[in-house]
Design a protein around this motif. Structure first.
Motif, short mmCIF file in Angstrom:
data_model
loop_
_atom_site.label_atom_id
_atom_site.label_comp_id
_atom_site.label_asym_id
_atom_site.label_seq_id
_atom_site.Cartn_x
_atom_site.Cartn_y
_atom_site.Cartn_z
N PRO A 136 0.86 -1.25 -0.02
CA PRO A 136 0.13 0.09 -0.03
C PRO A 136 0.82 1.02 0.07
O PRO A 136 0.19 2.40 -0.40
N GLN A 137 2.19 1.23 0.28
CA GLN A 137 2.98 2.35 0.50
C GLN A 137 3.73 2.21 -0.67
O GLN A 137 4.88 3.25 -0.93
N LYS A 138 4.06 1.51 -1.59
CA LYS A 138 5.07 1.39 -2.97
C LYS A 138 4.29 1.12 -3.98
O LYS A 138 4.04 -0.08 -4.29
N PRO A 139 3.75 2.04 -4.92
CA PRO A 139 3.30 1.50 -6.22
C PRO A 139 4.41 1.10 -7.01
O PRO A 139 5.56 1.49 -6.71
N SER A 140 3.99 0.51 -8.22
CA SER A 140 5.13 -0.01 -9.13
C SER A 140 4.49 0.47 -10.48
O SER A 140 3.46 0.18 -10.59
N ILE A 141 5.56 0.48 -11.21
CA ILE A 141 5.43 0.56 -12.88
C ILE A 141 6.08 -0.71 -13.49
O ILE A 141 7.38 -0.55 -13.62
N PRO A 142 5.41 -1.58 -13.72
CA PRO A 142 6.08 -2.87 -14.47
C PRO A 142 6.52 -2.56 -15.90
O PRO A 142 5.82 -1.78 -16.52
N TYR A 143 7.47 -3.01 -16.27
CA TYR A 143 7.95 -2.84 -17.73
C TYR A 143 8.35 -3.94 -18.32
O TYR A 143 8.49 -4.25 -19.58
N GLY A 144 7.90 -5.24 -17.62
CA GLY A 144 8.04 -6.46 -18.00
C GLY A 144 7.23 -7.61 -17.50
O GLY A 144 6.47 -7.33 -16.35
N LEU A 145 6.49 -8.58 -18.17
CA LEU A 145 5.58 -9.52 -17.64
C LEU A 145 6.07 -10.89 -18.31
O LEU A 145 6.61 -10.94 -19.26
N ARG A 146 5.86 -11.77 -17.33
CA ARG A 146 5.97 -13.26 -17.91
C ARG A 146 4.97 -13.67 -18.56
O ARG A 146 3.88 -13.26 -18.76
N GLY A 147 5.50 -14.66 -19.62
CA GLY A 147 4.30 -15.15 -20.68
C GLY A 147 4.00 -16.78 -19.86
O GLY A 147 4.19 -16.80 -18.71
N PHE A 165 -0.84 9.82 -5.23
CA PHE A 165 -0.64 9.07 -4.07
C PHE A 165 0.30 9.75 -3.09
O PHE A 165 0.42 9.21 -1.83
N GLY A 166 1.00 10.60 -3.58
CA GLY A 166 2.15 11.14 -2.66
C GLY A 166 3.15 10.02 -2.60
O GLY A 166 3.99 10.20 -1.35
N LEU A 167 3.44 9.19 -3.45
CA LEU A 167 4.35 8.03 -3.21
C LEU A 167 5.00 7.98 -4.31
O LEU A 167 4.67 7.91 -5.47
N LYS A 168 6.38 7.51 -4.11
CA LYS A 168 7.31 7.32 -5.36
C LYS A 168 7.13 5.96 -5.81
O LYS A 168 7.50 5.21 -4.92
N PRO A 169 6.79 5.58 -7.16
CA PRO A 169 6.77 4.18 -7.49
C PRO A 169 8.36 3.65 -8.01
O PRO A 169 9.39 4.32 -8.03
N ALA A 170 8.34 2.27 -7.97
CA ALA A 170 9.33 1.49 -8.32
C ALA A 170 9.32 1.02 -9.68
O ALA A 170 7.97 0.75 -10.03
N PHE A 171 10.16 0.99 -10.65
CA PHE A 171 9.93 0.11 -11.84
C PHE A 171 10.58 -1.43 -11.63
O PHE A 171 11.65 -1.70 -11.14
N ILE A 172 9.69 -2.09 -11.90
CA ILE A 172 9.85 -3.70 -11.78
C ILE A 172 9.39 -4.65 -12.99
O ILE A 172 8.72 -3.99 -13.77
N ARG A 173 9.63 -5.86 -12.82
CA ARG A 173 9.09 -6.77 -13.89
C ARG A 173 7.87 -7.38 -13.08
O ARG A 173 7.95 -7.22 -11.60
N GLU A 174 6.87 -7.72 -13.73
CA GLU A 174 5.78 -8.46 -12.99
C GLU A 174 5.48 -9.76 -13.18
O GLU A 174 5.90 -10.30 -14.41
N GLY A 175 5.24 -10.68 -12.35
CA GLY A 175 5.24 -12.22 -12.59
C GLY A 175 4.20 -12.70 -13.24
O GLY A 175 4.13 -13.90 -13.97
#
Length: 461
Positions: A193-204, A392-402
């Motif tokens: 809830p305190q950490k948004p994410s911006i995915p740039y990869g998805l698993r197939g 949201f006043g929160l800094k997001p992280a760039f991640i891949r998502e499963g």
């Protein structure tokens, strides 16, 4: 006039009032769509799918959008459009309105009866993906009504949970309606809830069924046991030869050959994402996991392929023991894939290896989805960061998502425009789980986030 940007301070003042004012309307519309059981993987719900698509068209038209139900060989796709000026840039917003099956003793409320409790919205589809879809719609209405110079299209799919088998047909046959500058996808999870994410990869994904028939009927284990083949036992042995259940390591020759190596910069981003191992274990209710090393967990769930057994069917499953040797068994399996693996190639590797290990086992191909890998730099990524910080006043992280979203790969292939992910769902919301929910905090913050995003990308040349 195209390109004229209203003053941001004025927009913010109006936006805050708008979000407060639309809460009841949002809840009423979310309740309507949640109570339509749009289960895509069960053909008996085809009528409900059509009903849900008709309601989606009604929602879009109510908000001033042109809308139509686009037919495919399977379920329809709903397409909405609001053109403020042909000279303005156009963003397409993708969501899906089909849902997973629901029911069973773990549900403490009726899954298709919308319930509001303490600002939380309960019901199948509330977070995946009907709540985020409506959040984006409310933001889009505000944007076009308040002079933000952007054209907005909505793509609402009704087969995402079934692997998007007809989405490419839709893209190819309605391409003239899909001339856009970028795509926004809102169908992903935050880290917490305190950490948004911006995915740039998805698993197939590559699914399969392993079927073994060794007889025609149940037989007495006393009179035949020892000579009769046991298909359940043989499938269990086969599965243990395909992967190590304790470590997760896949044993299929060539399986890892095409895996895109995780860079040091990516791993650094993963570790800086705010991911908390203890909290992750708690949210998903694990009693034990394969490793508690943070870096190793993140590699495994975001950047490495997997082999999973979802179910084994066969024999007697009632109370006590029935001493028979069954004639047939089936294992339902899937492999999550990562860039640059190809589903067809991985399926062939599986089929060839099974044939070598136990030639009597049928390997039946199920849904396939290619993995996705995009950019995490550039003006659209920067706009997404600023939008989430505003909303949201929160800094997001760039991640891949499963997880996997088949439509994203199709849009990348055919539309050839930047694709950005701004999800609103939380791990606590219960994606694909009993007692799925969404909440007003994510909806209201999401509306503000999307408006800020539309405002900023309207000026990208």
């Amino acid at each position: 006039m195209a390109g004229q940007l209203p003053n941001w301070e004025n927009i913010v003042e109006k936006l805050n009032s708008y979000v407060d004012d639309v809460r009841k309307e949002f809840e009423q519309m979310l309740g309507e769509i949640v109570e339509v059981p749009t289960i895509s993987m069960d053909p008996s719900y085809k009528g409900e799918i059509e009903k849900g698509a008709d309601l989606a068209v009604e929602f879009l038209k109510k908000f001033g959008f042109e809308a139509k139900k686009c037919q495919t060989p399977g379920n329809p796709v709903v397409l909405g459009s609001y053109i403020t000026d042909p000279k303005n840039p156009t963003v397409a917003i993708y969501n899906h309105l089909d849902v997973q099956p629901a029911g069973g003793p773990e549900w403490v409320r009726e899954p298709f009866k919308f319930t509001i409790e303490d600002g939380k919205y309960y019901g199948r589809g509330t977070t995946d993906d009907k709540g985020p879809a409506l959040t984006a719609l409310f933001a889009a209405r505000f944007a076009v009504e308040n002079g933000i110079p952007i054209n907005i299209k909505f793509i609402w799919e009704f087969e995402e949970e079934n692997g998007s088998p007809n989405f490419e047909y839709f893209i190819k046959n309605y391409k003239s309606d899909l001339k856009v500058n970028s795509v926004l996808v809102s169908d992903t999870l935050w880290i917490s809830p305190q950490k948004p994410s911006i995915p740039y990869g998805l698993r197939g994904l590559q699914g399969a069924r392993l079927v073994l028939e060794t007889g025609t009927k149940d037989v007495h284990s006393g009179t035949t046991g020892g000579a009769a083949r046991n298909p359940i036992g043989e499938l269990c042995q086969l599965i243990s030869q395909l992967y190590d259940a304790k470590t997760g390591k896949v044993k299929i020759p060539g399986f890892y050959k095409d895996v895109k190596k995780l860079t040091d910069a990516e791993l650094k981003n993963f570790l800086a994402s705010g991911f908390d191992v203890k909290r992750w274990i708690q949210v998903y209710g694990f009693k034990s996991i394969r490793t508690k090393n943070k870096a190793e967990i993140l590699r495994r769930i975001w950047a490495e392929p997997t082999f999973e057994v979802h179910g084994i069917v066969g024999g007697y499953t009632g109370p006590g023991i029935k001493t028979i040797v069954p004639p047939r068994a089936e294992a339902k399996i899937s492999m999550r894939l990562v860039p640059d693996q190809k589903p067809d190639k991985v399926f062939k590797l599986l089929k060839d290896y099974v044939k070598k290990l136990n030639p009597d086992v049928q390997v039946i191909k199920e849904n396939s989805l290619e993995p996705y890998y995009g950019e995490f730099t550039g003006p659209y990524a920067e706009a997404a960061v600023k939008a989430l910080e505003f909303g949201f006043g929160l800094k997001p992280a760039f991640i891949r998502e499963g997880g996997s979203i088949g439509a994203v790969v199709t849009m990348k292939k055919h539309l050839k425009v930047p694709i950005v992910f701004i999800g609103l769902s939380l791990p606590e919301h219960g994606y694909h789980e009993p007692n799925e929910n969404f909440d007003w905090r994510q909806a209201s913050g999401g509306m503000k986030t999307f408006v800020k995003y539309f405002y900023d990308i309207s000026q990208i040349k």
